[in-house]
Design a protein around this motif. Structure first.
Motif, PDB file in Angstrom:
ATOM      1  N   LEU A   1       0.828  -1.212   0.000  1.00 15.79           N
ATOM      2  CA  LEU A   1       0.000   0.000   0.000  1.00 15.79           C
ATOM      3  C   LEU A   1       0.858   1.257   0.000  1.00 15.79           C
ATOM      4  O   LEU A   1       0.597   2.192  -0.750  1.00 15.79           O
ATOM      5  N   PHE A   2       1.892   1.276   0.833  1.00 17.31           N
ATOM      6  CA  PHE A   2       2.781   2.437   0.896  1.00 17.31           C
ATOM      7  C   PHE A   2       3.451   2.678  -0.455  1.00 17.31           C
ATOM      8  O   PHE A   2       3.502   3.797  -0.945  1.00 17.31           O
ATOM      9  N   GLN A   3       3.970   1.607  -1.070  1.00 14.44           N
ATOM     10  CA  GLN A   3       4.638   1.730  -2.366  1.00 14.44           C
ATOM     11  C   GLN A   3       3.668   2.202  -3.448  1.00 14.44           C
ATOM     12  O   GLN A   3       4.039   2.999  -4.307  1.00 14.44           O
ATOM     13  N   SER A   4       2.439   1.713  -3.415  1.00 15.78           N
ATOM     14  CA  SER A   4       1.465   2.136  -4.432  1.00 15.78           C
ATOM     15  C   SER A   4       1.189   3.628  -4.321  1.00 15.78           C
ATOM     16  O   SER A   4       1.058   4.316  -5.339  1.00 15.78           O
ATOM     17  N   MET A   5       1.115   4.142  -3.099  1.00 11.65           N
ATOM     18  CA  MET A   5       0.892   5.587  -2.924  1.00 11.65           C
ATOM     19  C   MET A   5       2.141   6.381  -3.302  1.00 11.65           C
ATOM     20  O   MET A   5       2.053   7.412  -3.964  1.00 11.65           O
ATOM     21  N   ALA A   6       3.323   5.903  -2.896  1.00  8.85           N
ATOM     22  CA  ALA A   6       4.572   6.606  -3.179  1.00  8.85           C
ATOM     23  C   ALA A   6       4.856   6.676  -4.680  1.00  8.85           C
ATOM     24  O   ALA A   6       5.407   7.662  -5.164  1.00  8.85           O
ATOM     25  N   LEU A   7       4.469   5.649  -5.422  1.00 11.13           N
ATOM     26  CA  LEU A   7       4.725   5.604  -6.861  1.00 11.13           C
ATOM     27  C   LEU A   7       3.586   6.197  -7.690  1.00 11.13           C
ATOM     28  O   LEU A   7       3.687   6.279  -8.912  1.00 11.13           O
ATOM     29  N   GLY A   8       2.494   6.589  -7.041  1.00 10.62           N
ATOM     30  CA  GLY A   8       1.366   7.168  -7.761  1.00 10.62           C
ATOM     31  C   GLY A   8       0.646   6.170  -8.645  1.00 10.62           C
ATOM     32  O   GLY A   8       0.247   6.485  -9.766  1.00 10.62           O
ATOM     33  N   VAL A   9       0.449   4.963  -8.149  1.00  3.00           N
ATOM     34  CA  VAL A   9      -0.155   3.873  -8.919  1.00  3.00           C
ATOM     35  C   VAL A   9      -1.658   4.110  -9.085  1.00  3.00           C
ATOM     36  O   VAL A   9      -2.339   4.533  -8.146  1.00  3.00           O
ATOM     37  N   ASP A  10      -2.168   3.833 -10.274  1.00  2.00           N
ATOM     38  CA  ASP A  10      -3.587   3.967 -10.585  1.00  2.00           C
ATOM     39  C   ASP A  10      -4.358   2.655 -10.424  1.00  2.00           C
ATOM     40  O   ASP A  10      -5.565   2.674 -10.206  1.00  2.00           O
ATOM     41  N   LEU A  11      -3.667   1.528 -10.584  1.00  2.00           N
ATOM     42  CA  LEU A  11      -4.303   0.216 -10.515  1.00  2.00           C
ATOM     43  C   LEU A  11      -3.319  -0.801  -9.961  1.00  2.00           C
ATOM     44  O   LEU A  11      -2.179  -0.867 -10.414  1.00  2.00           O
ATOM     45  N   ILE A  12      -3.768  -1.587  -8.979  1.00  2.00           N
ATOM     46  CA  ILE A  12      -2.977  -2.694  -8.439  1.00  2.00           C
ATOM     47  C   ILE A  12      -3.635  -3.987  -8.902  1.00  2.00           C
ATOM     48  O   ILE A  12      -4.846  -4.151  -8.766  1.00  2.00           O
ATOM     49  N   VAL A  13      -2.827  -4.902  -9.421  1.00  2.00           N
ATOM     50  CA  VAL A  13      -3.313  -6.223  -9.809  1.00  2.00           C
ATOM     51  C   VAL A  13      -2.528  -7.243  -8.990  1.00  2.00           C
ATOM     52  O   VAL A  13      -1.302  -7.227  -8.970  1.00  2.00           O
ATOM     53  N   ILE A  14      -3.253  -8.115  -8.296  1.00  2.00           N
ATOM     54  CA  ILE A  14      -2.606  -9.113  -7.451  1.00  2.00           C
ATOM     55  C   ILE A  14      -3.261 -10.466  -7.670  1.00  2.00           C
ATOM     56  O   ILE A  14      -4.487 -10.562  -7.795  1.00  2.00           O
ATOM     57  N   GLY A  15      -2.437 -11.496  -7.759  1.00  2.00           N
ATOM     58  CA  GLY A  15      -2.953 -12.856  -7.865  1.00  2.00           C
ATOM     59  C   GLY A  15      -3.586 -13.250  -6.544  1.00  2.00           C
ATOM     60  O   GLY A  15      -3.098 -12.883  -5.478  1.00  2.00           O
ATOM     61  N   GLN A  16      -4.673 -13.972  -6.618  1.00  2.00           N
ATOM     62  CA  GLN A  16      -5.418 -14.298  -5.408  1.00  2.00           C
ATOM     63  C   GLN A  16      -5.698 -15.780  -5.349  1.00  2.00           C
ATOM     64  O   GLN A  16      -6.193 -16.369  -6.300  1.00  2.00           O
ATOM     65  N   ARG A  17      -5.379 -16.360  -4.220  1.00  2.00           N
ATOM     66  CA  ARG A  17      -5.705 -17.764  -3.955  1.00  2.00           C
ATOM     67  C   ARG A  17      -6.788 -17.743  -2.891  1.00  2.00           C
ATOM     68  O   ARG A  17      -6.579 -17.267  -1.790  1.00  2.00           O
ATOM     69  N   ARG A  18      -7.947 -18.219  -3.257  1.00  2.00           N
ATOM     70  CA  ARG A  18      -9.046 -18.195  -2.295  1.00  2.00           C
ATOM     71  C   ARG A  18      -9.385 -19.611  -1.860  1.00  2.00           C
ATOM     72  O   ARG A  18      -9.533 -20.496  -2.676  1.00  2.00           O
ATOM     73  N   SER A  19      -9.515 -19.761  -0.574  1.00  2.00           N
ATOM     74  CA  SER A  19      -9.891 -21.063  -0.038  1.00  2.00           C
ATOM     75  C   SER A  19     -11.392 -21.272  -0.244  1.00  2.00           C
ATOM     76  O   SER A  19     -12.144 -20.335  -0.489  1.00  2.00           O
ATOM     77  N   PHE A  20     -11.811 -22.489  -0.113  1.00  2.00           N
ATOM     78  CA  PHE A  20     -13.216 -22.831  -0.283  1.00  2.00           C
ATOM     79  C   PHE A  20     -14.074 -22.086   0.743  1.00  2.00           C
ATOM     80  O   PHE A  20     -15.111 -21.531   0.414  1.00  2.00           O
ATOM     81  N   SER A  21     -13.615 -22.022   1.998  1.00  2.00           N
ATOM     82  CA  SER A  21     -14.404 -21.350   3.030  1.00  2.00           C
ATOM     83  C   SER A  21     -14.502 -19.852   2.779  1.00  2.00           C
ATOM     84  O   SER A  21     -15.544 -19.243   3.011  1.00  2.00           O
TER      85      SER A  21
END
Length: 193
Positions: free
Chosen positions: A117-137
């Motif tokens: 989050l800090f890096q995204s604000m410091a770099l002026g990022v417009d969009l963050i894309v992150i891979g997500q592993r979601r458990s069944f629950s």
């Protein structure tokens, strides 16, 4: 926006040496970035983890076909491939004119999501894309805990809920099945490939 050309944006992909990160990059390259954008590959972690074998990236052969790799500076790394350089190379193959930047940040005892989050604000990022592993629950119960608590959320869920810019969690189900996307406003949105 001038002359019909969209303004350049900064798109950050959280880069890790795993399948989820490869899927996030694949989604970003195919659906989220345009040629005038800047793509930032951000890796947060232990500096010793920055060199890894990453040969299954996007199910394409590695840029190294032998067990001994020579780096761009002429040095040898004994068969290990820097996964960030491998990801950057894949970006250049997919979108040759795209500006790609690699950022490596140490955690230094902080929580990973907070550093991102800090890096995204410091770099002026417009969009963050992150891979997500979601458990069944998590898929059944949702990401919110009773009473609205954010405690126990994984990094992707935390970023989706707390980033100032748009953050998209990406999953891929099957080879040609498309992407399952999660953002603050859209949960389990299916995008066909």
């Amino acid at each position: 926006m001038q002359g019909g050309t969209p303004a350049a944006r900064k798109v950050m992909v959280v880069a890790e040496p795993n399948r989820e990160s490869a899927v996030a990059l694949q989604y970003a390259l195919s659906h989220a970035v345009f040629e005038q954008d800047e793509l930032i590959l951000l890796h947060v972690g232990n500096p010793n983890s920055w060199r890894n074998t990453f040969s299954t990236f996007l199910r394409k052969p590695s840029i190294s076909s032998s067990s001994h790799t020579t780096c761009a500076d002429g040095s040898s790394n004994g068969g290990e491939v820097d996964f960030l350089e491998e990801m950057k190379h894949a970006c250049k193959i997919t979108q040759p004119t795209l500006h790609v930047r690699v950022e490596r940040v140490e955690m230094e005892g902080k929580d990973k999501a907070g550093v991102i989050l800090f890096q995204s604000m410091a770099l002026g990022v417009d969009l963050i894309v992150i891979g997500q592993r979601r458990s069944f629950s998590t898929a059944i119960l949702g990401s919110r805990r009773p009473g609205g608590s954010m405690r126990g959320l994984d990094t992707a869920e935390y970023l989706i809920e707390n980033s100032k810019c748009t953050c998209v969690g990406v999953q891929k189900k099957g080879q040609n099945a498309g992407f399952l996307l999660n953002s603050k406003t859209h949960k389990n949105f299916w995008l066909l490939a």
